[in-house]
Design a protein around this motif. Structure first.
Motif, short mmCIF file in Angstrom:
data_model
loop_
_atom_site.label_atom_id
_atom_site.label_comp_id
_atom_site.label_asym_id
_atom_site.label_seq_id
_atom_site.Cartn_x
_atom_site.Cartn_y
_atom_site.Cartn_z
N PRO A 237 12.45 -27.87 -18.09
CA PRO A 237 11.74 -27.02 -17.13
C PRO A 237 11.09 -27.86 -16.05
CG PRO A 237 10.51 -27.20 -19.18
CD PRO A 237 11.85 -27.82 -19.43
N ARG B 225 -0.23 -20.43 -19.23
CA ARG B 225 0.80 -20.58 -18.20
C ARG B 225 0.23 -21.23 -16.94
NH1 ARG B 225 2.09 -15.84 -18.34
NH2 ARG B 225 3.94 -15.90 -19.67
N LYS C 102 6.20 -20.29 -27.52
CA LYS C 102 7.40 -20.27 -26.67
C LYS C 102 7.13 -20.92 -25.32
CE LYS C 102 11.01 -17.17 -24.95
NZ LYS C 102 11.45 -15.76 -24.83
N LEU C 103 5.98 -20.61 -24.72
CA LEU C 103 5.62 -21.19 -23.43
C LEU C 103 5.57 -22.71 -23.50
CD1 LEU C 103 2.79 -19.05 -21.80
CD2 LEU C 103 4.85 -19.90 -20.68
N ILE D 296 9.09 -24.15 -23.82
CA ILE D 296 9.81 -24.04 -22.54
C ILE D 296 9.39 -25.16 -21.60
CG2 ILE D 296 9.97 -22.64 -20.43
CD1 ILE D 296 10.00 -20.16 -22.22
N HIS D 297 8.12 -25.53 -21.67
CA HIS D 297 7.60 -26.59 -20.79
C HIS D 297 7.71 -27.99 -21.42
CE1 HIS D 297 6.00 -23.19 -18.53
NE2 HIS D 297 5.80 -24.03 -17.53
N TYR E 161 11.04 -19.80 -32.92
CA TYR E 161 11.09 -20.52 -31.64
C TYR E 161 11.22 -22.03 -31.86
CZ TYR E 161 9.78 -16.24 -29.14
OH TYR E 161 9.76 -14.97 -28.61
N TYR F 176 14.32 -24.53 -30.60
CA TYR F 176 14.09 -25.67 -29.70
C TYR F 176 14.19 -27.01 -30.43
CZ TYR F 176 12.91 -22.81 -25.67
OH TYR F 176 12.97 -21.95 -24.60
#
Length: 452
Positions: free
Chosen positions: A39, A124, A156-157, A160-161, A190, A194
């Motif tokens: 990301p 976020r 999840k956030l 993703i990062h 999750y 990942y």
């Protein structure tokens, strides 16, 4: 010859250079692909600064997004270490044998605070402001915090990062190891998506995530981990497999079904029913100690040895009789009955008064146990062993005490004879006999509420 050798060396060097160039190119392409997949960050992470500002801390701990937008405008960094005020008091060595009471400060970050409390919008914002996703000033990452507190959206956030799904905390735990409640199931999903290591070990006990899920009675987690290829017979430092771990965990009445389902899944996946821990206790020993009748039935049906002894010389029957008085609501009589029907050793007759004393709160357990003997020498000691508190079971115990003057019935003696002939095959043979159901149940030590 010299010229030929020289040409050969030049050719070998040329081939080596080509291989090296090809290898470097492949490495570059792999790294580029990883960068392209990662990301995008809005800013480069800067060294973390310590923040003691009460206004900032208040906004973080309350999840006040509007305040945080003012405190962290565009172009600023959220890469901070928070030093909370207060904390618990503890004794700290100050040197020369002196100790003093001081506040225990646990360092954290804005990511930890928001991720652990489920403030996804605030999290976020912090990630957009370049907060270091793997910073762990207190020994754990924000990902550990979100998983431990069962916050799937925040988990999840973070992933993703770019959060490391296999980050190891100061205590030697990966994020999957802290997914220890039913609510953490989505977090575990999750993590595995990942790249979390399904068989990653803890540093202290060498537990896998499957050990953790089994020990906590989490059927959904166990099912998920098995589908991802979790090793079902891995042993930890105590010699426990996930099956041993599930059976050895103390279980409340409302948890019995969860642990039964876990054991069902593990056995279905090939768990070894005979694995022993360092004290030579197998899953059957442990299931008896924790009084889960369904698991005991399952283990016996799967070939568990009913008379295996641990290092202390105790068989599963000893384990169940020791805890009847604490777990009489768990139906311990079912376990005693199952063990006897599978050929378990019986209690030495001289010890029956002691068993009576400790197990009298469960008349059914006493009934099953006494019906395994063709002759009983009932004395005044037996009467003294029964607590006055079990007066509500007076009729049953009077039927027991009456054996001091009355021999066992012919019907019972015939039952004992047939059971002795069948030995440890009672549970297999009796259900197949062409007899009425009530006679089969009688042979299998069904409860009647009295001794005759």
């Amino acid at each position: 010859l010299y010229k030929s050798s020289s040409n050969f060396d030049m050719l070998e060097r040329y081939k080596y250079k080509r291989q090296l160039a090809s290898h470097q190119l492949n490495n570059y392409l792999l790294k580029k692909e990883a960068r392209d997949r990662a990301p995008l960050r809005t800013s480069t992470a800067l060294p973390a600064a310590v923040c003691q500002d009460a206004v900032v801390q208040n906004a973080l701990y309350t999840g006040d997004l509007e305040a945080m937008q003012h405190l962290f405008p565009r172009g600023s960094t959220a890469n901070l270490i928070i030093e909370p005020q207060g904390g618990e008091m503890r004794w700290v060595a100050t040197g020369e044998g002196l100790w003093s009471l001081s506040y225990e400060q646990e360092l954290t970050t804005p990511l930890h605070i928001t991720a652990g409390r489920g403030f996804a919008d605030c999290l976020r914002l912090l990630l957009q402001r370049g907060a270091n996703v793997d910073l762990a000033p207190g020994g754990t990452t924000a990902l550990h915090e979100s998983c431990e507190n069962s916050q799937p959206e925040c988990t999840k956030l973070l992933l993703i990062h770019g959060a490391n799904a296999n980050a190891v905390s100061e205590d030697g735990l990966m994020p999957l190891h802290v997914c220890s409640s039913p609510e953490s199931f989505e977090c575990a999903k999750y993590l595995l998506q990942y790249g979390a290591a399904i068989n990653g070990r803890t540093l202290d006990e060498n537990d896998t995530p499957l050990h953790v899920a089994a020990r906590n009675g989490l059927p959904d987690h166990v099912d998920l981990y098995l589908r991802y290829g979790a090793a079902v017979n891995k042993e930890n430092d105590e010699g426990l497999t996930p099956l041993n771990a599930a059976c050895s965990q103390p279980q409340e009445l409302q948890e019995l079904q969860h642990y039964f389902t876990v054991c069902q899944m593990l056995l279905g996946a090939g768990a070894n029913v005979h694995t022993m821990d360092q004290d030579k206790r197998n899953p059957l020993h442990m299931a008896c100690k924790n009084v889960n009748p369904d698991i005991v039935d399952l283990l016996l049906a799967s070939g568990a040895c009913v008379n295996d002894m641990d290092y202390g010389g105790e068989a599963p029957m000893h384990n169940i009789l020791k805890v009847v008085c604490y777990k009489f609501s768990h139906q311990p009589e079912r376990i005693v009955r199952a063990l006897l029907n599978h050929g378990s050793i019986r209690v030495w007759p001289g010890a029956l008064p002691m068993v009576l004393k400790h197990c009298c709160v469960s008349p059914r357990t006493i009934e099953v146990l006494l019906n395994a003997y063709s002759f009983l020498k009932v004395t005044d000691t037996w009467v003294e062993s029964v607590s006055p508190e079990v007066f509500k079971h007076k009729d049953f115990y009077e039927s027991v005490f009456s054996l001091a003057m009355t021999p066992r019935s012919l019907q019972h003696l015939a039952r004992c004879k047939l059971r002795n002939v069948l030995d440890g095959r009672v549970h297999q043979v009796v259900p197949k006999l062409d007899l009425p159901a009530f006679i089969k149940n009688y042979l299998l030590l069904e409860y009647r509420g009295f001794i005759h």
